[in-house]
Each structure stands twice: as structure tokens, then as C-alpha cells.
Scaffold this motif. Structure first.
Motif, PDB file in Angstrom:
ATOM      1  N   GLY A 105      31.925 -65.444 -12.149  1.00 27.98           N
ATOM      2  CA  GLY A 105      31.216 -64.659 -13.149  1.00 27.98           C
ATOM      3  C   GLY A 105      31.236 -63.183 -12.804  1.00 27.98           C
ATOM      4  N   ALA A 106      30.699 -62.387 -13.691  1.00 32.82           N
ATOM      5  CA  ALA A 106      30.795 -60.930 -13.550  1.00 32.82           C
ATOM      6  C   ALA A 106      29.846 -60.370 -12.505  1.00 32.82           C
ATOM      7  N   LYS A 124      31.432 -54.369 -15.737  1.00 31.45           N
ATOM      8  CA  LYS A 124      31.680 -55.579 -14.943  1.00 31.45           C
ATOM      9  C   LYS A 124      32.573 -56.581 -15.649  1.00 31.45           C
ATOM     10  N   PHE A 125      32.508 -56.648 -16.963  1.00 30.30           N
ATOM     11  CA  PHE A 125      33.251 -57.690 -17.669  1.00 30.30           C
ATOM     12  C   PHE A 125      34.757 -57.436 -17.630  1.00 30.30           C
ATOM     13  N   ALA A 126      35.156 -56.183 -17.781  1.00 28.08           N
ATOM     14  CA  ALA A 126      36.580 -55.870 -17.697  1.00 28.08           C
ATOM     15  C   ALA A 126      37.114 -56.161 -16.300  1.00 28.08           C
ATOM     16  N   ARG A 127      36.286 -55.910 -15.286  1.00 30.17           N
ATOM     17  CA  ARG A 127      36.667 -56.252 -13.921  1.00 30.17           C
ATOM     18  C   ARG A 127      36.831 -57.764 -13.768  1.00 30.17           C
ATOM     19  N   LEU A 128      35.916 -58.526 -14.360  1.00 29.94           N
ATOM     20  CA  LEU A 128      36.004 -59.982 -14.282  1.00 29.94           C
ATOM     21  C   LEU A 128      37.316 -60.477 -14.881  1.00 29.94           C
ATOM     22  N   GLU A 129      37.725 -59.929 -15.991  1.00 32.11           N
ATOM     23  CA  GLU A 129      38.979 -60.370 -16.602  1.00 32.11           C
ATOM     24  C   GLU A 129      40.161 -60.099 -15.674  1.00 32.11           C
ATOM     25  N   GLU A 130      40.162 -58.942 -15.031  1.00 34.36           N
ATOM     26  CA  GLU A 130      41.246 -58.653 -14.094  1.00 34.36           C
ATOM     27  C   GLU A 130      41.161 -59.567 -12.868  1.00 34.36           C
ATOM     28  N   GLN A 131      39.960 -59.849 -12.409  1.00 35.27           N
ATOM     29  CA  GLN A 131      39.796 -60.752 -11.268  1.00 35.27           C
ATOM     30  C   GLN A 131      40.362 -62.134 -11.582  1.00 35.27           C
ATOM     31  N   THR A 136      44.064 -66.400 -10.462  1.00 38.84           N
ATOM     32  CA  THR A 136      44.907 -67.475 -11.006  1.00 38.84           C
ATOM     33  C   THR A 136      46.383 -67.121 -10.901  1.00 38.84           C
ATOM     34  N   GLY A 137      46.703 -65.840 -11.029  1.00 29.83           N
ATOM     35  CA  GLY A 137      48.103 -65.422 -10.908  1.00 29.83           C
ATOM     36  C   GLY A 137      48.644 -65.605  -9.502  1.00 29.83           C
ATOM     37  N   MET A 138      47.824 -65.308  -8.509  1.00 24.64           N
ATOM     38  CA  MET A 138      48.255 -65.492  -7.119  1.00 24.64           C
ATOM     39  C   MET A 138      48.484 -66.970  -6.820  1.00 24.64           C
ATOM     40  N   TRP A 139      47.582 -67.819  -7.272  1.00 18.76           N
ATOM     41  CA  TRP A 139      47.736 -69.253  -7.012  1.00 18.76           C
ATOM     42  C   TRP A 139      48.958 -69.835  -7.725  1.00 18.76           C
ATOM     43  N   ALA A 140      49.269 -69.283  -8.894  1.00 20.11           N
ATOM     44  CA  ALA A 140      50.378 -69.823  -9.683  1.00 20.11           C
ATOM     45  C   ALA A 140      51.747 -69.306  -9.231  1.00 20.11           C
ATOM     46  N   HIS A 153      41.289 -51.612 -12.798  1.00 19.70           N
ATOM     47  CA  HIS A 153      40.369 -51.679 -11.669  1.00 19.70           C
ATOM     48  C   HIS A 153      41.016 -52.167 -10.382  1.00 19.70           C
ATOM     49  N   TYR A 154      42.102 -52.925 -10.486  1.00 22.81           N
ATOM     50  CA  TYR A 154      42.756 -53.495  -9.311  1.00 22.81           C
ATOM     51  C   TYR A 154      44.268 -53.355  -9.441  1.00 22.81           C
TER      52      TYR A 154
END
Length: 307
Positions: A105-106, A124-131, A136-140, A153-154
Motif C-alpha cells: 500500500g501507499a 504517495k499514490f504515484a510512488r506506489l504505482e511505480e513501486q 513485479t517487473g524485477m521478479w518477472a 520517483h525511481y
């Protein structure tokens, strides 16, 4: 209907207490042990002996349990960098033999950020979307390939995206009451959508929003698991319900209106009403972690009727 035990350790619990509850969760046949991710108590609780970290706790429990699923409702996105979080969760999943789920969560509790020197960003919400995209991108990312990400943000450059979870697809949970952005994020990233402490009417409305968002995103609405989190206060008789309500500082009528309270039969009936609107999983918020008899009663007289 899966029943999962959901704890709030920031209100006051040591690791040993959490281990005892997790082992009881496993022995009594519940599906999973989940915990919140907070560092400061809420309300009138003193929080003694002090906070425990969610992912350090789950790492310990991963080695001390064998069957139950383990996870967070919800990991605070403000507490951890997403690349580091991906490493932590994957490692705990390996330690558990593939039993971990990530609720993300955010983050919202500004006071605990101030208390422990954690930055509390305005957006915080835009950061959550990037997180979510990064984790998930790293795991995939296939082993031997690299993962890069350029967000507002990242930014990640040529990450080896290691380690990988033990599970082929580690479940991601997203939850909340937001009418637009939350369903969209769930549709894009979630395996499960959770709505906490909501009425039947509000839960049904939110499940519908998430189903519609999933279909808009090209998924089937039934691709996601739908779940509720509700406080539990169950007793063999009225006196036992009242005693348990008093221990957690709540009123019986309020608990019956807003949670799962009353006799086992009353609670089974109310869980059935949540099932009727699409929930296939309920997180039982257990606030008195010393009352293992409560868990035994729920296992014997509630869970047994839902199997």
C-alpha cells in the motif's frame, strides 16, 4: 472460504508472541498468518515492548512454520525502496519454501514517519504505482537478463533483478476504498483485491469497480481473488463476547455492526453474506494476541462450518 489470521503487532507484541500466534494459526488449520506494517501504536495502546518489523518477523516465521501462507496487509510503500523490497520479499519467499504474499500500500500514518525519521512524501499514490511496476517487473525478468526503469520517483539501471521468489508467481495484494485509482492499480498488478473494514454494501460496490477495471485492462474479473478484512470477536455466549470486546476496548453492538462478532452461528451467517457478494477469503483481525482460546473457538465452530 479461506480464513486467515491478521494481526496488528504495533499495538503491543513481541516476536515470541507473534510466533506463538503463527504456530497456533498453523496448528488450528487456518490458511495464513498476516500482519500489519506499522511502527507506532494507534489509539490508547502503549505499544510495549515496541514495534517489530514486518519482513524481519515474516523471515523468522518462514523458518518456524511449514504450511501456512505468510504476508502483509499492507506493507507501507513509504518504508522501503522498491528494489530493496523486491529482494527482501523474494528472500523470505525462498526461506518459506514459496509461501509468501505481498500486500503493498501507499503508506498513510504520518505520525509514525515523524517518530522514526522516515520521509513522508506528499504524493504517495504515484510512488506506489511505480513501486508495483518495479517489484513485479524485477521478479518477472528472466535470470540472466537485466531490468531498467525510468520513472518520476525511481530509476533503476541494468539491475540483475535478483533474487527470484521461490514461487513462479508470488501473489500481490492491493486493497482500499478508492473509487478510481485503486481499482485501476488492482487491475494492472494484483492477484488479490482486499477491502478492509467495510460494510457489505460498500464491499460489493468496490468489488464491482475492481471487476470492471480488470475487464477494461483486458483481464477477466474472476482473475482476481476478492477478500475482506474484518475484526473478529467471537464467543460461546453473550458474556464471553462482551468480555472479549471489553479487552480490546470495543462495544459489542458496534462490533456486530462493523465486524464479525457474536456467537459462532452469527459469525458464520455474516461470513456467508460476504461470500454471497464475491469474497472468497476473510482476514480475521485478531486484536488480543494472548487469547489463543479465541482462535481455537473460531477454528472449531466457525471454520469447521465453512470448509
Amino acid at each position: 472460504m479461506d480464513l486467515r489470521i491478521f494481526t496488528e503487532p504495533q499495538q503491543g507484541a513481541s516476536y515470541d508472541t507473534l510466533l506463538t500466534v503463527a504456530k497456533a494459526t498453523e496448528d488450528l488449520g487456518f490458511d495464513a498468518f498476516f500482519r500489519s506494517d506499522h511502527y507506532l501504536p494507534m489509539g490508547n495502546a502503549d505499544g510495549l515492548p515496541g514495534p517489530t518489523d514486518a519482513w524481519i518477523t515474516l523471515a523468522g516465521l518462514a523458518r518456524e512454520t511449514r504450511r501456512i501462507r505468510l504476508g502483509t496487509l499492507m506493507t507501507a510503500g513509504t518504508f522501503r525502496l522498491p528494489g530493496v523490497l523486491a529482494i527482501q520479499v523474494a528472500q523470505v519467499d525462498q526461506m518459506s519454501g514459496g509461501r509468501v504474499e505481498l500486500g503493498l500500500g501507499a503508506g498513510w500514518f504520518e505520525e509514525e514517519h515523524k517518530a522514526y525519521g522516515i520521509p513522508f512524501p506528499k504524493e504517495k499514490f504515484a510512488r506506489l504505482e511505480e513501486q508495483l511496476a518495479i517489484v513485479t517487473g524485477m521478479w518477472a525478468t528472466e535470470v540472466g537478463q537485466e531490468f531498467s526503469y525510468r520513472g518520476t520517483h525511481y530509476q533503476l539501471e541494468k539491475s540483475p533483478a535478483l533474487p527470484k521468489p521461490a514461487q513462479g508467481k508470488l501473489p500481490v495484494l492491493i486493497g482500499g476504498h478508492g473509487a478510481t485509482r485503486t481499482p485501476r492499480l488492482a487491475a494492472l498488478y494484483a492477484d488479490e483485491f482486499n477491502i478492509p473494514f467495510a460494510s457489505l454494501e460498500d464491499s460489493e460496490r468496490q468489488f464491482g469497480r475492481v471487476r470492471a477495471a480488470a475487464e477494461t485492462a483486458g483481464r477477466k474479473g474472476d482473475d482476481l481473488v476478492y477478500s475482506s478484512a474484518l475484526v473478529a470477536c467471537v464467543g460461546k455466549n453473550d458474556a464471553e463476547v462482551a468480555r472479549r470486546a471489553a479487552v480490546i476496548g470495543r462495544e459489542v453492538d458496534e462490533l456486530k455492526a462493523n465486524g464479525l462478532a457474536g456467537s459462532p452461528a452469527e459469525v458464520v451467517d455474516k461470513i456467508g453474506r460476504y461470500a454471497a457478494i464475491g469474497a472468497s477469503r476473510v482476514y480475521l483481525q485478531v486484536l488480543d494476541l494472548d487469547d489463543l482460546d479465541h482462535l481455537e473457538l473460531i477454528s472449531a465452530q466457525v471454520q469447521s462450518q465453512l470448509s
